[in-house]
Design a protein around this motif. Sequence first.
Motif, PDB file in Angstrom:
ATOM      1  N   ALA A  93      -3.504  13.749  -0.291  1.00 40.44           N
ATOM      2  CA  ALA A  93      -3.268  13.145  -1.605  1.00 40.44           C
ATOM      3  C   ALA A  93      -4.340  13.592  -2.599  1.00 40.44           C
ATOM      4  O   ALA A  93      -4.046  13.820  -3.776  1.00 40.44           O
ATOM      5  CB  ALA A  93      -3.257  11.621  -1.489  1.00 40.44           C
ATOM      6  N   GLN A  94      -5.581  13.710  -2.145  1.00 39.04           N
ATOM      7  CA  GLN A  94      -6.646  14.207  -3.015  1.00 39.04           C
ATOM      8  C   GLN A  94      -6.337  15.613  -3.503  1.00 39.04           C
ATOM      9  O   GLN A  94      -6.526  15.945  -4.677  1.00 39.04           O
ATOM     10  CB  GLN A  94      -7.983  14.196  -2.275  1.00 39.04           C
ATOM     11  N   THR A  95      -5.839  16.454  -2.582  1.00 38.50           N
ATOM     12  CA  THR A  95      -5.501  17.828  -2.946  1.00 38.50           C
ATOM     13  C   THR A  95      -4.391  17.861  -3.990  1.00 38.50           C
ATOM     14  O   THR A  95      -4.472  18.589  -4.986  1.00 38.50           O
ATOM     15  CB  THR A  95      -5.078  18.617  -1.697  1.00 38.50           C
ATOM     16  N   ARG A  96      -3.352  17.044  -3.789  1.00 44.03           N
ATOM     17  CA  ARG A  96      -2.241  16.996  -4.748  1.00 44.03           C
ATOM     18  C   ARG A  96      -2.725  16.504  -6.110  1.00 44.03           C
ATOM     19  O   ARG A  96      -2.345  17.036  -7.156  1.00 44.03           O
ATOM     20  CB  ARG A  96      -1.117  16.094  -4.241  1.00 44.03           C
ATOM     21  N   PHE A  97      -3.571  15.468  -6.091  1.00 50.85           N
ATOM     22  CA  PHE A  97      -4.088  14.888  -7.326  1.00 50.85           C
ATOM     23  C   PHE A  97      -4.895  15.919  -8.111  1.00 50.85           C
ATOM     24  O   PHE A  97      -4.704  16.092  -9.327  1.00 50.85           O
ATOM     25  CB  PHE A  97      -4.947  13.665  -6.984  1.00 50.85           C
ATOM     26  N   LYS A  98      -5.785  16.638  -7.426  1.00 50.83           N
ATOM     27  CA  LYS A  98      -6.632  17.607  -8.118  1.00 50.83           C
ATOM     28  C   LYS A  98      -5.823  18.802  -8.604  1.00 50.83           C
ATOM     29  O   LYS A  98      -6.058  19.323  -9.701  1.00 50.83           O
ATOM     30  CB  LYS A  98      -7.781  18.040  -7.203  1.00 50.83           C
ATOM     31  N   GLN A  99      -4.863  19.242  -7.788  1.00 48.36           N
ATOM     32  CA  GLN A  99      -4.009  20.360  -8.204  1.00 48.36           C
ATOM     33  C   GLN A  99      -3.217  19.984  -9.450  1.00 48.36           C
ATOM     34  O   GLN A  99      -3.104  20.783 -10.400  1.00 48.36           O
ATOM     35  CB  GLN A  99      -3.069  20.743  -7.064  1.00 48.36           C
ATOM     36  N   LYS A 100      -2.667  18.786  -9.463  1.00 45.65           N
ATOM     37  CA  LYS A 100      -1.874  18.329 -10.607  1.00 45.65           C
ATOM     38  C   LYS A 100      -2.740  18.248 -11.864  1.00 45.65           C
ATOM     39  O   LYS A 100      -2.295  18.623 -12.959  1.00 45.65           O
ATOM     40  CB  LYS A 100      -1.251  16.965 -10.292  1.00 45.65           C
ATOM     41  N   ASP A 125     -12.160  22.838  -4.465  1.00 44.14           N
ATOM     42  CA  ASP A 125     -12.590  21.452  -4.256  1.00 44.14           C
ATOM     43  C   ASP A 125     -14.034  21.459  -3.765  1.00 44.14           C
ATOM     44  O   ASP A 125     -14.301  21.493  -2.579  1.00 44.14           O
ATOM     45  CB  ASP A 125     -11.678  20.746  -3.253  1.00 44.14           C
ATOM     46  N   MET A 126     -14.953  21.434  -4.727  1.00 43.58           N
ATOM     47  CA  MET A 126     -16.382  21.441  -4.403  1.00 43.58           C
ATOM     48  C   MET A 126     -16.894  20.043  -4.066  1.00 43.58           C
ATOM     49  O   MET A 126     -17.944  19.904  -3.454  1.00 43.58           O
ATOM     50  CB  MET A 126     -17.171  21.987  -5.592  1.00 43.58           C
ATOM     51  N   PHE A 127     -16.159  19.010  -4.479  1.00 40.86           N
ATOM     52  CA  PHE A 127     -16.669  17.644  -4.358  1.00 40.86           C
ATOM     53  C   PHE A 127     -15.610  16.719  -3.764  1.00 40.86           C
ATOM     54  O   PHE A 127     -15.085  15.836  -4.447  1.00 40.86           O
ATOM     55  CB  PHE A 127     -17.116  17.125  -5.718  1.00 40.86           C
ATOM     56  N   PRO A 146       0.818  -1.220   0.000  1.00 38.09           N
ATOM     57  CA  PRO A 146       0.000   0.000   0.000  1.00 38.09           C
ATOM     58  C   PRO A 146       0.847   1.263   0.000  1.00 38.09           C
ATOM     59  O   PRO A 146       1.946   1.309   0.564  1.00 38.09           O
ATOM     60  CB  PRO A 146      -0.799  -0.112   1.305  1.00 38.09           C
ATOM     61  N   SER A 147       0.332   2.292  -0.628  1.00 39.92           N
ATOM     62  CA  SER A 147       0.970   3.605  -0.632  1.00 39.92           C
ATOM     63  C   SER A 147       0.734   4.303   0.706  1.00 39.92           C
ATOM     64  O   SER A 147      -0.253   4.033   1.400  1.00 39.92           O
ATOM     65  CB  SER A 147       0.379   4.457  -1.760  1.00 39.92           C
ATOM     66  N   GLU A 148       1.636   5.213   1.051  1.00 48.30           N
ATOM     67  CA  GLU A 148       1.446   6.014   2.257  1.00 48.30           C
ATOM     68  C   GLU A 148       0.232   6.935   2.113  1.00 48.30           C
ATOM     69  O   GLU A 148      -0.290   7.430   3.107  1.00 48.30           O
ATOM     70  CB  GLU A 148       2.700   6.851   2.536  1.00 48.30           C
ATOM     71  N   ASP A 149      -0.210   7.164   0.891  1.00 42.31           N
ATOM     72  CA  ASP A 149      -1.372   8.016   0.649  1.00 42.31           C
ATOM     73  C   ASP A 149      -2.691   7.273   0.795  1.00 42.31           C
ATOM     74  O   ASP A 149      -3.754   7.892   0.721  1.00 42.31           O
ATOM     75  CB  ASP A 149      -1.309   8.626  -0.760  1.00 42.31           C
TER      76      ASP A 149
END
Length: 495
Positions: free
Chosen positions: A138-145, A478-480, A111-114
């Motif tokens: 991790a969600q924030t990084r994913f959406k920003q990217k 991040d609305m959702f 498993p990932s640390e995320d």
Amino acid sequence: MTKPKNKGNKTTGKKQNRFDNQKGKQHRQQGSPKNVKSKGKPNTNGKQQRGKKSVTENVTCTGLTPEGKGIVEWEGKELEVENLLPGETAEVLISRKGRFTNTELKHVMTPSEDRVNSPSWYYYERGGCQIHHMSNEAQTRFKQKTIDKLMKTFGKPEPIITMDHPYDYRNKNTMTFGLNKKREIICGLYAPNTHRIIPMDGSLIHDPKADEIIQTIKGMMKSFKMQPYNEDTGRGFLRHVLVRVGKNSGEIMVVLVAASPMFKGKNNFVKALRNSHPEITTILLNVNNRSDSMVLGNQEKVLFGKGSITDTLCGMRFEISAKSFYQINPIQTEKLYTKAIKMAELTGEETVIDAYCGIGTIGLVASEQAGKVIGVELNKGAVRDAIRNSKRNGVKNARFYQGDAGEFMVQMAARGEHADVVILDPPRSGSDEAFLSSVVKLQPKRVVYVSCNPETQARDMKYLVKNGYKVKEIQPVDMFPQTAHVETVALLELK
């Protein structure tokens, strides 16, 4: 089941998971979907299993798709695997059907640390929260990217605006009703691209009271001899239940979506439901005898209350009907609208066009700082709501018109009229060239583009940039949370 764990994120875990004590829904092993255990040792040598065109392979995730699915390589192809994170190794069932290759995650070995333990028991059945297995960071990084990549031709987007408590935020919940193989009543969401219902008791992103009301209705159906509608046979009564909650007002609307207007025992049903939930302020019967995927039909009858609810957004009160478009996440909507109006740089003198205005939310909020607001919307019902909302809030400098916003602006330009700012918030499909060309003809100083689909937004902004505008700022919001979706607002200025 356990509370969601989120390494390094202080906001997760503060609130007790409301599904913690459900019987029979034990939390599954970290990273492992439903039915993770298989008989015997998994086959990893690439041989077909039991005569089927399927193999179980050990794979490594190398990245994520914009939808949050893991990317793996197999036989020279890139495959997508749900619930898999970059760097993880996993056992994946790979099967072929004609030209298509399907994947199913069997077990995450490293498993990932995320990765976090998903507290939603239905998550592994794709219950709507595509990235619930990611930590909030991790969600924030994913959406920003994702946004940075989409918008790189226009400049660097601002850091995404996140949500302090990314749960319980949806103010509109819809569940579909049906029967399982044992002829038991179930309710839930459709599995992606199917009409198979995933049974659900609720969701961590739904309003808890709305989920509770829907479960109460499911429990009442047997005693009232109410059958769920069957799409194949055309028999049955109840198709869906829609619940809208005023997050600030506390008002609650319940919409029973039925296949027929013949509702036997409706008075007793309404009385029993209100006895269980006196917080309900209105109940409606919506009749939908269509065969398409639309939830609501055109025929509507109020069974209790006034037929609508009100809620407060950015200091203004809005009346919301069953069919009204109203932002799903009011907490983040206030942040989004505040940013959009700041981008508009209003001084009290400007003429602002609110295109795709819906029930008038962003236009009415902007009216406090604008000279004049003109709202344009195709939906007649939404325009009526917008006019009522304008009167309700005592707004004198806003007018709302039913029609095509692009045609409206072309006519304004032909009459020699002018607008300083155009604010648009189109559907997921974005705008079209006809509308965008009307913006170019009218030549407002600033265009504020609010979007729930950054891909179509980027496409539309390319057109505006080619025709005299420059992108000055891009702000993701991040609305959702827990889903792969992200909203963005962009400012474009006339060169």
